[in-house]
Design a protein around this motif. Structure first.
Motif, PDB file in Angstrom:
ATOM      1  N   GLU A   1      73.906 -84.444 -69.696  1.00  0.00           N
ATOM      2  CA  GLU A   1      72.837 -83.583 -70.203  1.00  0.00           C
ATOM      3  C   GLU A   1      71.835 -83.076 -69.161  1.00  0.00           C
ATOM      4  O   GLU A   1      71.124 -82.118 -69.428  1.00  0.00           O
ATOM      5  CB  GLU A   1      72.059 -84.336 -71.287  1.00  0.00           C
ATOM      6  N   VAL A   2      71.759 -83.716 -68.011  1.00  0.00           N
ATOM      7  CA  VAL A   2      70.724 -83.353 -67.044  1.00  0.00           C
ATOM      8  C   VAL A   2      71.346 -82.564 -65.893  1.00  0.00           C
ATOM      9  O   VAL A   2      72.263 -83.052 -65.227  1.00  0.00           O
ATOM     10  CB  VAL A   2      70.012 -84.616 -66.504  1.00  0.00           C
ATOM     11  N   PRO A   3      70.843 -81.348 -65.656  1.00  0.00           N
ATOM     12  CA  PRO A   3      71.383 -80.562 -64.545  1.00  0.00           C
ATOM     13  C   PRO A   3      71.006 -81.170 -63.196  1.00  0.00           C
ATOM     14  O   PRO A   3      70.010 -81.882 -63.092  1.00  0.00           O
ATOM     15  CB  PRO A   3      70.713 -79.189 -64.722  1.00  0.00           C
ATOM     16  N   HIS A   4      71.807 -80.892 -62.204  1.00  0.00           N
ATOM     17  CA  HIS A   4      71.561 -81.291 -60.810  1.00  0.00           C
ATOM     18  C   HIS A   4      71.801 -82.771 -60.534  1.00  0.00           C
ATOM     19  O   HIS A   4      71.493 -83.244 -59.443  1.00  0.00           O
ATOM     20  CB  HIS A   4      70.144 -80.908 -60.355  1.00  0.00           C
ATOM     21  N   VAL A   5      72.340 -83.531 -61.494  1.00  0.00           N
ATOM     22  CA  VAL A   5      72.623 -84.942 -61.244  1.00  0.00           C
ATOM     23  C   VAL A   5      73.933 -85.024 -60.473  1.00  0.00           C
ATOM     24  O   VAL A   5      74.960 -84.513 -60.902  1.00  0.00           O
ATOM     25  CB  VAL A   5      72.715 -85.753 -62.557  1.00  0.00           C
TER      26      VAL A   5
END
Length: 70
Positions: free
Chosen positions: A26-30
């Motif tokens: 769900e979290v971008p840039h991870v």
């Protein structure tokens, strides 16, 4: 240019793997989520372009995931 950041996450008991999967999904840039021992449960590595508001990313996208204690 890109910038890297590492975030330590404390999860509710029994929720570490679920939280880790949700962060990746769900979290971008991870870039990576690792399960660790000690005071914290997860270590999250982010790789973000310059100009991305890191405070907003952490406080609104990561901290809002159910099962995160700190």
């Amino acid at each position: 240019p890109m910038q890297s950041m590492f975030i330590s996450v404390k999860c509710d008991r029994g929720k570490t793997y679920e939280v880790g999967r949700r962060i990746l999904k769900e979290v971008p840039h991870v870039k990576e989520v690792s399960s660790i021992s000690g005071k914290w449960d997860l270590l999250v590595q982010l790789r973000v372009p310059a100009g991305v508001d890191m405070g907003e990313l952490i406080n609104e996208q990561i901290a809002g995931i159910a099962g995160i204690r700190r």
